[in-house]
Structures are given as C-alpha cells and as structure tokens.
Scaffold this motif. Structure first.
Motif, mmCIF file in Angstrom:
data_model
loop_
_atom_site.group_PDB
_atom_site.id
_atom_site.type_symbol
_atom_site.label_atom_id
_atom_site.label_comp_id
_atom_site.label_asym_id
_atom_site.label_seq_id
_atom_site.Cartn_x
_atom_site.Cartn_y
_atom_site.Cartn_z
ATOM 1 N N SER A 118 0.813 -1.230 0.000
ATOM 2 C CA SER A 118 0.000 0.000 0.000
ATOM 3 C C SER A 118 0.838 1.267 0.000
ATOM 4 O O SER A 118 0.298 2.361 -0.046
ATOM 5 C CB SER A 118 -0.943 0.010 1.199
ATOM 6 N N GLY A 119 2.141 1.119 0.082
ATOM 7 C CA GLY A 119 3.004 2.293 0.086
ATOM 8 C C GLY A 119 2.922 3.087 1.372
ATOM 9 O O GLY A 119 3.202 4.276 1.408
ATOM 10 N N GLY A 120 2.506 2.421 2.456
ATOM 11 C CA GLY A 120 2.416 3.108 3.749
ATOM 12 C C GLY A 120 1.234 4.042 3.846
ATOM 13 O O GLY A 120 1.215 4.941 4.673
ATOM 14 N N SER A 121 0.223 3.817 3.009
ATOM 15 C CA SER A 121 -0.920 4.727 2.986
ATOM 16 C C SER A 121 -1.890 4.519 4.140
ATOM 17 O O SER A 121 -2.870 5.243 4.251
ATOM 18 C CB SER A 121 -1.670 4.590 1.653
ATOM 19 N N THR A 122 -1.631 3.559 4.991
ATOM 20 C CA THR A 122 -2.483 3.326 6.155
ATOM 21 C C THR A 122 -1.618 2.924 7.341
ATOM 22 O O THR A 122 -0.406 2.789 7.205
ATOM 23 C CB THR A 122 -3.560 2.256 5.850
ATOM 24 N N CYS A 123 -2.228 2.729 8.475
ATOM 25 C CA CYS A 123 -1.495 2.421 9.713
ATOM 26 C C CYS A 123 -1.157 0.931 9.782
ATOM 27 O O CYS A 123 -1.619 0.217 10.668
ATOM 28 C CB CYS A 123 -2.313 2.852 10.913
ATOM 29 N N TRP A 124 -0.322 0.476 8.874
ATOM 30 C CA TRP A 124 0.081 -0.928 8.755
ATOM 31 C C TRP A 124 0.676 -1.484 10.040
ATOM 32 O O TRP A 124 0.560 -2.671 10.323
ATOM 33 C CB TRP A 124 1.077 -1.088 7.607
ATOM 34 N N TRP A 125 1.321 -0.649 10.845
ATOM 35 C CA TRP A 125 2.006 -1.101 12.060
ATOM 36 C C TRP A 125 1.021 -1.568 13.128
ATOM 37 O O TRP A 125 1.402 -2.249 14.068
ATOM 38 C CB TRP A 125 2.897 0.010 12.636
ATOM 39 N N ARG A 126 -0.252 -1.251 12.987
ATOM 40 C CA ARG A 126 -1.268 -1.694 13.947
ATOM 41 C C ARG A 126 -1.810 -3.082 13.620
ATOM 42 O O ARG A 126 -2.683 -3.579 14.320
ATOM 43 C CB ARG A 126 -2.418 -0.696 13.989
ATOM 44 N N VAL A 127 -1.284 -3.711 12.584
ATOM 45 C CA VAL A 127 -1.732 -5.051 12.183
ATOM 46 C C VAL A 127 -0.579 -6.029 12.411
ATOM 47 O O VAL A 127 0.506 -5.860 11.862
ATOM 48 C CB VAL A 127 -2.199 -5.076 10.713
ATOM 49 N N VAL A 128 -0.854 -7.027 13.257
ATOM 50 C CA VAL A 128 0.169 -7.997 13.641
ATOM 51 C C VAL A 128 -0.368 -9.415 13.428
ATOM 52 O O VAL A 128 -1.536 -9.602 13.096
ATOM 53 C CB VAL A 128 0.583 -7.794 15.123
ATOM 54 N N ARG A 129 0.475 -10.380 13.646
ATOM 55 C CA ARG A 129 0.041 -11.784 13.543
ATOM 56 C C ARG A 129 -0.895 -12.106 14.710
ATOM 57 O O ARG A 129 -0.912 -11.413 15.722
ATOM 58 C CB ARG A 129 1.254 -12.700 13.559
ATOM 59 N N SER A 130 -1.626 -13.192 14.586
ATOM 60 C CA SER A 130 -2.626 -13.551 15.604
ATOM 61 C C SER A 130 -2.019 -13.784 16.987
ATOM 62 O O SER A 130 -2.690 -13.604 17.997
ATOM 63 C CB SER A 130 -3.428 -14.771 15.169
ATOM 64 N N ASP A 131 -0.747 -14.162 17.037
ATOM 65 C CA ASP A 131 -0.090 -14.360 18.336
ATOM 66 C C ASP A 131 0.551 -13.073 18.853
ATOM 67 O O ASP A 131 1.221 -13.085 19.882
ATOM 68 C CB ASP A 131 0.940 -15.483 18.260
ATOM 69 N N GLY A 132 0.341 -11.970 18.145
ATOM 70 C CA GLY A 132 0.868 -10.684 18.577
ATOM 71 C C GLY A 132 2.246 -10.343 18.044
ATOM 72 O O GLY A 132 2.747 -9.249 18.285
ATOM 73 N N THR A 133 2.880 -11.270 17.320
ATOM 74 C CA THR A 133 4.207 -10.976 16.802
ATOM 75 C C THR A 133 4.127 -10.069 15.582
ATOM 76 O O THR A 133 3.150 -10.070 14.841
ATOM 77 C CB THR A 133 4.989 -12.260 16.429
ATOM 78 N N ILE A 134 5.180 -9.311 15.417
ATOM 79 C CA ILE A 134 5.314 -8.397 14.285
ATOM 80 C C ILE A 134 6.198 -9.086 13.251
ATOM 81 O O ILE A 134 7.206 -9.703 13.610
ATOM 82 C CB ILE A 134 5.949 -7.071 14.740
ATOM 83 N N ALA A 135 5.834 -8.968 11.983
ATOM 84 C CA ALA A 135 6.631 -9.571 10.914
ATOM 85 C C ALA A 135 8.079 -9.081 11.013
ATOM 86 O O ALA A 135 8.331 -7.884 11.191
ATOM 87 C CB ALA A 135 6.036 -9.237 9.556
ATOM 88 N N ALA A 136 9.019 -10.009 10.907
ATOM 89 C CA ALA A 136 10.441 -9.747 11.137
ATOM 90 C C ALA A 136 10.993 -8.488 10.462
ATOM 91 O O ALA A 136 11.680 -7.700 11.118
ATOM 92 C CB ALA A 136 11.267 -10.965 10.754
ATOM 93 N N PRO A 137 10.713 -8.236 9.187
ATOM 94 C CA PRO A 137 11.320 -7.059 8.566
ATOM 95 C C PRO A 137 10.831 -5.724 9.143
ATOM 96 O O PRO A 137 11.448 -4.697 8.922
ATOM 97 C CB PRO A 137 10.905 -7.163 7.091
#
Length: 93
Positions: free
Chosen positions: A44-63
């Motif tokens: 999406s090119g950072g057009s939304t608050c992507w950082w508020r979406v995580v995996r179901s166990d609460g982990t953030i994607a490594a990159p």
C-alpha cells in the motif's frame, strides 16, 4: 480486486491509535484471507497504519519489528521481544 484492497485499507485505518488487530481479524471483517490482508498492507506504500496489524499471536513480521515497535510505542502499545500482548491491546472491530 481494487474494491477488496480498498476495503482492507479502510478496515486497517479504522484501528484506533493505541490498539492492534491481527491479519485474521481484518480478513474476517472484509471477507478474505489473512495473506491477502498482509499483501495489500505490504504494497500500500504506507498509505495506512500498517504497524497496527500484527500476527494472531501478537508478533510483528520480522522485517518490520523495529519500525512497527517504535510506532506502536509512540501510541502507548507495549512491545516486548517483537510481540504485542493481544489480550490487552487488541481492537474490537
């Protein structure tokens, strides 16, 4: 596909500051799979608050751990070892 992408971005934008949602949570709201949610957010090119979406166990994607952790911390979300406590910070969608 464009309508579905727009719906995903709108659902992500509806997550309040200081809260998170999982890819699966958004997928249920929109009516698609969690992998599609991840793909749309990653392109999406950072057009939304992507950082508020995580995996179901609460982990953030490594990159994105460092950047997302900083952004979430700025909103009052505690991130420990790349993980958000979902029971405490999960948004009701």
């Amino acid at each position: 596909m464009a309508d579905l992408s727009d719906s995903i971005l709108l659902a992500a934008a509806a997550i309040p500051s200081g809260r998170v949602s999982s890819y699966g949570d958004l997928a249920k709201v929109v009516g698609c799979g969690p992998r599609l949610v991840a793909r749309v957010l990653s392109t999406s090119g950072g057009s939304t608050c992507w950082w508020r979406v995580v995996r179901s166990d609460g982990t953030i994607a490594a990159p994105y751990v460092v950047e997302a952790s900083e952004l979430l911390a700025g909103e009052g979300v505690v991130v420990r070892d790349g993980r958000v406590e979902m029971a405490r910070f999960r948004a009701e969608l």
